[in-house]
Design a protein around this motif. Structure first.
Motif, PDB file in Angstrom:
ATOM      1  N   ARG A  19      28.885  45.981  41.995  1.00 42.80           N
ATOM      2  CA  ARG A  19      30.313  46.223  41.832  1.00 42.80           C
ATOM      3  C   ARG A  19      31.135  44.966  41.571  1.00 42.80           C
ATOM      4  N   LEU A  20      30.621  43.811  41.943  1.00 44.27           N
ATOM      5  CA  LEU A  20      31.405  42.589  41.831  1.00 44.27           C
ATOM      6  C   LEU A  20      31.077  41.812  40.557  1.00 44.27           C
ATOM      7  N   PRO A  21      32.072  41.131  39.965  1.00 45.64           N
ATOM      8  CA  PRO A  21      31.759  40.156  38.926  1.00 45.64           C
ATOM      9  C   PRO A  21      30.777  39.128  39.477  1.00 45.64           C
ATOM     10  N   ARG A  22      29.923  38.634  38.624  1.00 45.02           N
ATOM     11  CA  ARG A  22      28.838  37.790  39.109  1.00 45.02           C
ATOM     12  C   ARG A  22      29.336  36.574  39.878  1.00 45.02           C
ATOM     13  N   PHE A  23      30.393  35.907  39.397  1.00 42.87           N
ATOM     14  CA  PHE A  23      30.838  34.688  40.069  1.00 42.87           C
ATOM     15  C   PHE A  23      31.342  34.973  41.474  1.00 42.87           C
ATOM     16  N   LEU A  24      31.897  36.161  41.712  1.00 43.88           N
ATOM     17  CA  LEU A  24      32.344  36.515  43.056  1.00 43.88           C
ATOM     18  C   LEU A  24      31.166  36.884  43.945  1.00 43.88           C
ATOM     19  N   PHE A  25      30.217  37.647  43.398  1.00 41.60           N
ATOM     20  CA  PHE A  25      29.034  37.979  44.204  1.00 41.60           C
ATOM     21  C   PHE A  25      28.281  36.712  44.590  1.00 41.60           C
ATOM     22  N   ASP A  26      28.094  35.803  43.638  1.00 38.91           N
ATOM     23  CA  ASP A  26      27.365  34.572  43.937  1.00 38.91           C
ATOM     24  C   ASP A  26      28.128  33.681  44.902  1.00 38.91           C
ATOM     25  N   MET A  87      37.037  40.812  47.086  1.00 40.32           N
ATOM     26  CA  MET A  87      35.843  41.651  47.042  1.00 40.32           C
ATOM     27  C   MET A  87      36.180  43.139  47.080  1.00 40.32           C
ATOM     28  N   ALA A  88      37.378  43.459  47.564  1.00 38.83           N
ATOM     29  CA  ALA A  88      37.872  44.835  47.604  1.00 38.83           C
ATOM     30  C   ALA A  88      39.393  44.765  47.675  1.00 38.83           C
ATOM     31  N   ARG A  89      40.044  45.838  47.313  1.00 36.15           N
ATOM     32  CA  ARG A  89      41.512  45.844  47.322  1.00 36.15           C
ATOM     33  C   ARG A  89      42.031  45.587  48.722  1.00 36.15           C
ATOM     34  N   ARG A  90      42.854  44.519  48.860  1.00 37.05           N
ATOM     35  CA  ARG A  90      43.396  44.086  50.149  1.00 37.05           C
ATOM     36  C   ARG A  90      42.280  44.049  51.188  1.00 37.05           C
ATOM     37  N   GLY A  91      41.238  43.312  50.857  1.00 36.24           N
ATOM     38  CA  GLY A  91      39.981  43.364  51.594  1.00 36.24           C
ATOM     39  C   GLY A  91      40.071  42.995  53.056  1.00 36.24           C
ATOM     40  N   ILE A 187      35.673  35.439  32.518  1.00 29.15           N
ATOM     41  CA  ILE A 187      36.290  36.625  31.908  1.00 29.15           C
ATOM     42  C   ILE A 187      35.215  37.613  31.478  1.00 29.15           C
ATOM     43  N   SER A 188      34.131  37.103  30.898  1.00 24.48           N
ATOM     44  CA  SER A 188      33.051  38.005  30.475  1.00 24.48           C
ATOM     45  C   SER A 188      32.427  38.718  31.661  1.00 24.48           C
ATOM     46  N   GLN A 189      32.320  38.008  32.780  1.00 28.10           N
ATOM     47  CA  GLN A 189      31.757  38.629  33.983  1.00 28.10           C
ATOM     48  C   GLN A 189      32.717  39.665  34.563  1.00 28.10           C
ATOM     49  N   VAL A 190      34.008  39.389  34.494  1.00 25.66           N
ATOM     50  CA  VAL A 190      35.010  40.351  34.970  1.00 25.66           C
ATOM     51  C   VAL A 190      34.992  41.609  34.111  1.00 25.66           C
ATOM     52  N   GLY A 195      35.435  48.589  36.948  1.00 23.76           N
ATOM     53  CA  GLY A 195      35.865  49.202  38.205  1.00 23.76           C
ATOM     54  C   GLY A 195      36.516  48.192  39.117  1.00 23.76           C
ATOM     55  N   TRP A 196      35.975  46.974  39.153  1.00 20.52           N
ATOM     56  CA  TRP A 196      36.582  45.917  39.965  1.00 20.52           C
ATOM     57  C   TRP A 196      37.951  45.534  39.417  1.00 20.52           C
ATOM     58  N   VAL A 197      38.066  45.489  38.104  1.00 19.03           N
ATOM     59  CA  VAL A 197      39.361  45.163  37.499  1.00 19.03           C
ATOM     60  C   VAL A 197      40.412  46.173  37.936  1.00 19.03           C
ATOM     61  N   ARG A 198      40.052  47.428  37.884  1.00 17.42           N
ATOM     62  CA  ARG A 198      41.002  48.494  38.249  1.00 17.42           C
ATOM     63  C   ARG A 198      41.346  48.454  39.732  1.00 17.42           C
ATOM     64  N   ARG A 199      40.319  48.336  40.576  1.00 15.12           N
ATOM     65  CA  ARG A 199      40.540  48.413  42.020  1.00 15.12           C
ATOM     66  C   ARG A 199      41.179  47.157  42.585  1.00 15.12           C
ATOM     67  N   VAL A 200      40.693  46.004  42.165  1.00 14.57           N
ATOM     68  CA  VAL A 200      41.053  44.753  42.829  1.00 14.57           C
ATOM     69  C   VAL A 200      41.999  43.898  41.989  1.00 14.57           C
ATOM     70  N   ALA A 201      41.580  43.552  40.785  1.00  6.39           N
ATOM     71  CA  ALA A 201      42.391  42.648  39.969  1.00  6.39           C
ATOM     72  C   ALA A 201      43.771  43.223  39.693  1.00  6.39           C
ATOM     73  N   LEU A 202      43.843  44.529  39.430  1.00  5.99           N
ATOM     74  CA  LEU A 202      45.127  45.172  39.172  1.00  5.99           C
ATOM     75  C   LEU A 202      45.683  45.848  40.424  1.00  5.99           C
ATOM     76  N   GLY A 203      44.826  46.571  41.151  1.00  2.16           N
ATOM     77  CA  GLY A 203      45.305  47.338  42.303  1.00  2.16           C
ATOM     78  C   GLY A 203      45.432  46.556  43.590  1.00  2.16           C
ATOM     79  N   GLY A 204      44.910  45.321  43.607  1.00  2.00           N
ATOM     80  CA  GLY A 204      44.908  44.554  44.843  1.00  2.00           C
ATOM     81  C   GLY A 204      45.868  43.382  44.874  1.00  2.00           C
ATOM     82  N   LYS A 205      46.770  43.315  43.921  1.00  4.75           N
ATOM     83  CA  LYS A 205      47.714  42.187  43.886  1.00  4.75           C
ATOM     84  C   LYS A 205      48.638  42.207  45.093  1.00  4.75           C
ATOM     85  N   PRO A 206      49.150  41.015  45.510  1.00  4.39           N
ATOM     86  CA  PRO A 206      48.964  39.690  44.908  1.00  4.39           C
ATOM     87  C   PRO A 206      47.672  39.028  45.365  1.00  4.39           C
ATOM     88  N   LEU A 207      46.958  38.415  44.440  1.00  3.78           N
ATOM     89  CA  LEU A 207      45.711  37.734  44.746  1.00  3.78           C
ATOM     90  C   LEU A 207      45.975  36.240  44.899  1.00  3.78           C
TER      91      LEU A 207
END
Length: 388
Positions: A19-26, A87-91, A187-190, A195-207
């Motif tokens: 579920r996570l972009p690679r750079f975040l999982f790593d 890692m998750a919206r408002r994690g 960006i390519s990993q994102v 699904g992460w973009v929708r849940r976290v990058a957009l739905g979890g602001k402010p980051l």
């Protein structure tokens, strides 16, 4: 194929990776250097053998205890993890709510995404708070004042980070680089995780680093905050600074990042109420001892005069039992709860914690012990990691 019913930390890790972009999982999953210490943290737990007993009345098994003066459903707290809100919206807020539902403490990282007031509101009670010694001592004082005003009474102070360890996964993912190439890689990993973009990058602001907003004027993105934080790590810190910190903080003080018995004694002499045996999850100096291997010597050196916790390599309720048998009063867990958060959100963290409490209770029953306070070396099948 997605797991219908994740049962272990390894199951949640696999879901997080999906579920996570690679750079975040790593960033969460990786360690320093060749990751030898990261691996031995887990492997050394596997080498500890328990003594099974039979025909003991274990109808009334009680996993409850107290950590840092707080009643806990089991001897476990959620460790501070930076960027958990990525890692998750408002994690952090969601994980804190799951911890509260499980009757366990949650520790908010200085570099968490959600601010202290949001986490407190979500959990219904103030969390423990983690802090580093920043170069700007006025910033330290301001953050401590804010934490105290929010109701926090337990400070987890990390001392093993005069500088960041060499983490090759982060380098490979462009986390240590600026410029167009690194940005395009991330960006390519994102984009590979819509699904992460929708849940976290957009739905979890402010980051942004919510607890540092007052300290970084004009910092409107994570890069600005990260640059400030990196510049604030203080390689000149000594135990005298911890004595100064003790004067600033009137609540409980846990010193996290101790692997040596002499350092553990120095922490107590500096005014610590507790020590966390930790190698930063294998993320700082590769090749050091695993935390479970370092634990017995530190427990012997402290002689029960202060609370002793452990983190690093704990992957199950059985591992919690092993840590207690080797001298800890409780454990902190980091990666497992973040994997569960990334893989299943708040319900994932709840499921993980419920499963671990069940595993601990079963281990106690099969070892013939009914209270966590009674777990000790007598429940080990042979000597393990004996103090020198």
């Amino acid at each position: 194929m997605p797991l219908a019913y994740p049962a272990t930390a390894a199951d949640w890790r696999r879901l997080a990776q999906q579920r996570l972009p690679r750079f975040l999982f790593d960033y969460i999953d990786g360690g320093a250097g060749d990751e030898a210490t990261l691996a031995t943290n887990v492997q050394d737990f596997c080498s500890v053998r328990l003594r099974q007993r039979v025909m003991v009345d274990v109808q009334q098994v009680d996993t409850r205890t107290r950590l840092a003066g707080q009643d806990c459903a089991m001897p476990l707290a959620l460790a501070p993890v930076g960027l958990a809100g990525m890692m998750a919206r408002r994690g952090e807020a969601r994980a804190a709510r799951a911890a509260a539902a499980a009757g366990l403490p949650f520790t908010l990282s200085t570099v968490g995404i959600c601010p202290l007031d949001e986490v407190t509101a979500a959990a219904g009670a103030p969390p423990w708070f983690q802090l580093y010694m920043l170069r700007d001592r006025s910033a330290v004082q301001a953050i401590l004042h804010k934490a105290w005003a929010a109701g926090t009474r337990t400070l987890v102070f990390t001392v093993d980070l005069p500088t960041t360890g060499v983490r090759h996964r982060d380098t490979r993912n462009g986390m240590a680089h600026g410029g167009t190439r690194a940005a395009l890689l991330r960006i390519s990993q994102v984009l590979a995780r819509p699904g992460w973009v929708r849940r976290v990058a957009l739905g979890g602001k402010p980051l942004t680093f919510g607890n540092l907003a007052d300290q970084v004027p004009g910092g409107h993105d994570l890069n600005a905050f990260k640059a400030w934080v990196d510049a604030q790590f203080d390689a000149s810190v000594t135990w005298r600074d911890i004595a100064w910190l003790r004067q600033q903080w009137q609540g409980r003080l846990l010193i996290k990042g101790v692997l040596d018995a002499e350092d553990a004694r120095a922490a107590v002499d500096s005014g610590a109420d507790g020590v966390v045996v930790s190698n930063h999850g294998g993320r700082q100096l590769d090749g050091v001892a695993s935390t479970i291997r370092a634990l017995p010597a530190i427990a012997q050196a402290l002689g029960g005069q202060t609370e002793l916790l452990l983190d690093g390599g704990v992957r199950s309720g059985v591992d919690v039992f092993k840590a207690l048998a080797l001298g800890a009063h409780g454990v902190l867990i980091g990666r497992p709860w973040v994997w569960a958060l990334a893989g299943g959100g708040e319900s994932g963290v709840r499921s993980l914690l419920q499963g671990w409490q069940r595993e601990l209770a079963v281990a106690m029953m099969l070892a013939g012990v009914t209270r966590v306070q009674d777990i000790g070396a007598q429940h080990l099948d042979g000597p393990f990691f004996q103090p020198h």
